[in-house]
Write a protein that holds these residues in place. Structure first.
Motif, PDB file in Angstrom:
ATOM      1  N   ALA A 200     -13.931 -17.034   0.403  1.00 21.67           N
ATOM      2  CA  ALA A 200     -15.346 -16.123   0.423  1.00 21.67           C
ATOM      3  C   ALA A 200     -14.998 -14.574   0.207  1.00 21.67           C
ATOM      4  O   ALA A 200     -15.854 -13.822   0.041  1.00 21.67           O
ATOM      5  N   ALA A 201     -13.575 -14.103  -0.192  1.00 29.03           N
ATOM      6  CA  ALA A 201     -13.183 -13.022  -0.404  1.00 29.03           C
ATOM      7  C   ALA A 201     -12.414 -12.948  -1.459  1.00 29.03           C
ATOM      8  O   ALA A 201     -11.533 -13.751  -1.810  1.00 29.03           O
ATOM      9  N   LYS A 202     -12.288 -11.680  -1.767  1.00 25.60           N
ATOM     10  CA  LYS A 202     -11.123 -11.265  -3.034  1.00 25.60           C
ATOM     11  C   LYS A 202     -10.695  -9.896  -2.739  1.00 25.60           C
ATOM     12  O   LYS A 202     -11.460  -8.955  -2.529  1.00 25.60           O
ATOM     13  N   ILE A 203      -9.374  -9.682  -2.909  1.00 24.20           N
ATOM     14  CA  ILE A 203      -8.659  -8.171  -2.852  1.00 24.20           C
ATOM     15  C   ILE A 203      -8.616  -7.909  -4.356  1.00 24.20           C
ATOM     16  O   ILE A 203      -7.639  -8.601  -4.999  1.00 24.20           O
ATOM     17  N   LEU A 204      -9.194  -6.696  -4.847  1.00 17.28           N
ATOM     18  CA  LEU A 204      -9.116  -6.279  -6.224  1.00 17.28           C
ATOM     19  C   LEU A 204      -8.206  -4.836  -6.299  1.00 17.28           C
ATOM     20  O   LEU A 204      -8.419  -4.030  -5.387  1.00 17.28           O
TER      21      LEU A 204
ATOM     22  N   LEU B  63     -15.963  -8.410  -1.768  1.00 17.74           N
ATOM     23  CA  LEU B  63     -15.008  -7.996  -2.933  1.00 17.74           C
ATOM     24  C   LEU B  63     -14.455  -6.670  -2.277  1.00 17.74           C
ATOM     25  O   LEU B  63     -15.041  -5.797  -2.264  1.00 17.74           O
ATOM     26  N   PHE B  64     -13.242  -6.871  -1.800  1.00 18.92           N
ATOM     27  CA  PHE B  64     -12.369  -5.608  -1.397  1.00 18.92           C
ATOM     28  C   PHE B  64     -11.710  -4.911  -2.588  1.00 18.92           C
ATOM     29  O   PHE B  64     -10.744  -5.389  -3.156  1.00 18.92           O
ATOM     30  N   LEU B  65     -12.284  -3.597  -2.821  1.00 21.52           N
ATOM     31  CA  LEU B  65     -11.471  -2.978  -3.986  1.00 21.52           C
ATOM     32  C   LEU B  65     -10.525  -2.101  -3.224  1.00 21.52           C
ATOM     33  O   LEU B  65     -10.958  -1.050  -2.711  1.00 21.52           O
ATOM     34  N   THR B  66      -9.300  -2.328  -3.527  1.00 20.23           N
ATOM     35  CA  THR B  66      -8.283  -1.304  -2.944  1.00 20.23           C
ATOM     36  C   THR B  66      -7.281  -0.605  -3.973  1.00 20.23           C
ATOM     37  O   THR B  66      -6.809   0.377  -3.610  1.00 20.23           O
TER      38      THR B  66
END
Lengths: 204, 204
Positions: A200-204, B63-66
């Motif tokens: 359900a999620a992704k870290i970019l 979508l976690f933009l880090t």
């Protein structure tokens, strides 16, 4: 009281509160006959209203059905699988969204006098009303749990029928319906699976 | 641990937690440079996922933009008024909804094998995805606050551009965007008014 005098904001709330709100809370399908006082419904609104919405529009509208007469008006429009528990719950809440929410912006968003005009397009107004009233629905469900109530949210009802019965001649449309009260363990589903972080999620 | 061993469900959570989640929490428009660890993002998802959704569909995608690179890809699509604070926040979260959520129902709603077919109509699927991902957005924002984070949710961005940049070739559509981190008081709006109970609610 200033916030920082009350608590330090960067600390997690207590484990017991996290359990009550999220990890151990369950959608209830059966209800005790313990009533819910009007004061508690007002307190519930007074927490819900502070949740953030676009341009502070707070387009959600709340119809609390507590009398047998009001609940009997709703029952025919519920899906068969939802009718009995809806009649059993001490309170049914119809959460709607006001398509004319922009009319409130001169009061609710006073520092941008032109904000009302940003929603002149009915499709844009509808999308904003639906998104933000649904967000407020999320705040409402967690605020109820924060106050010690149980919830049973439902989308299975005749929306056109509910519109005609409860919102005829208004700009409010029904969004979803919540049973509210003190639940029992009867008809409790086993906890269903959830998607993993990776699904359900992704870290970019 | 069984829930009832941990706490009694019908009691309100502590006043300090209510303040942190609702009454004293504020949308933040400026951010300290304190980073947010990946572990905390995973914990945030692990609270959010338990919030109730229709047929347990949990259609929201996160979508976690880090990384500076990922955040730089988002910035051009933000409304002018939102760009600087979005670049300043340590994490930007694009919350989307998966229009093909029905494909997950054999896993997520196993006791109703036919549930996938209830959403064969694309308009019904879209409405369910949008409503329930927005509900999950509400859970996400309050879960972040429960974990001691601050949030800054925004609808002011080029949705088609974000779709093309981040979700091309997928069934996911962007819903809204959240700045996440530890906020400062800079550019904090005065608390705007809210509708009274009488203006937004009714007891029948």
């Amino acid at each position: 009281m200033a916030f920082d005098a009350l608590t330090v904001r960067d600390r997690p709330i207590a484990d017991a509160a996290v359990a009550q709100l999220f990890t151990e809370a369950r959608t209830r399908n059966a209800w005790s006959d313990r009533p819910v006082a009007e004061d508690l419904l007002r307190r519930l609104y007074d927490l819900t209203k502070f949740g953030p919405t676009a341009v502070n529009a707070t387009p959600a509208r709340f119809l609390f059905l507590t009398s047998p007469e009001a609940k009997a008006r709703l029952a025919p429009f519920m899906a068969d699988a939802n009718r009995e528990k809806t009649l059993q719950a001490p309170v049914n809440v119809i959460i709607g969204h006001d398509l004319a929410f922009a009319d409130t912006l001169p009061v609710l968003f006073p520092h941008a006098p032109g904000a009302k005009d940003w929603f002149a397009d009915p499709a844009a107004a509808r999308e904003t009303a639906f998104r933000n009233a649904s967000l407020q629905g999320g705040y409402f469900l967690l605020a109820a749990r924060a106050l010690g109530l149980d919830v049973g949210p439902m989308s299975g009802f005749d929306a056109e029928g509910v519109k005609a019965e409860f919102f005829a001649g208004t700009t409010v449309e029904p969004n979803f319906i919540v049973n509210l009260g003190y639940g029992t363990d009867e008809n409790l589903f086993p906890r269903s699976p959830r998607l993993s972080f990776e699904d359900a999620a992704k870290i970019l």
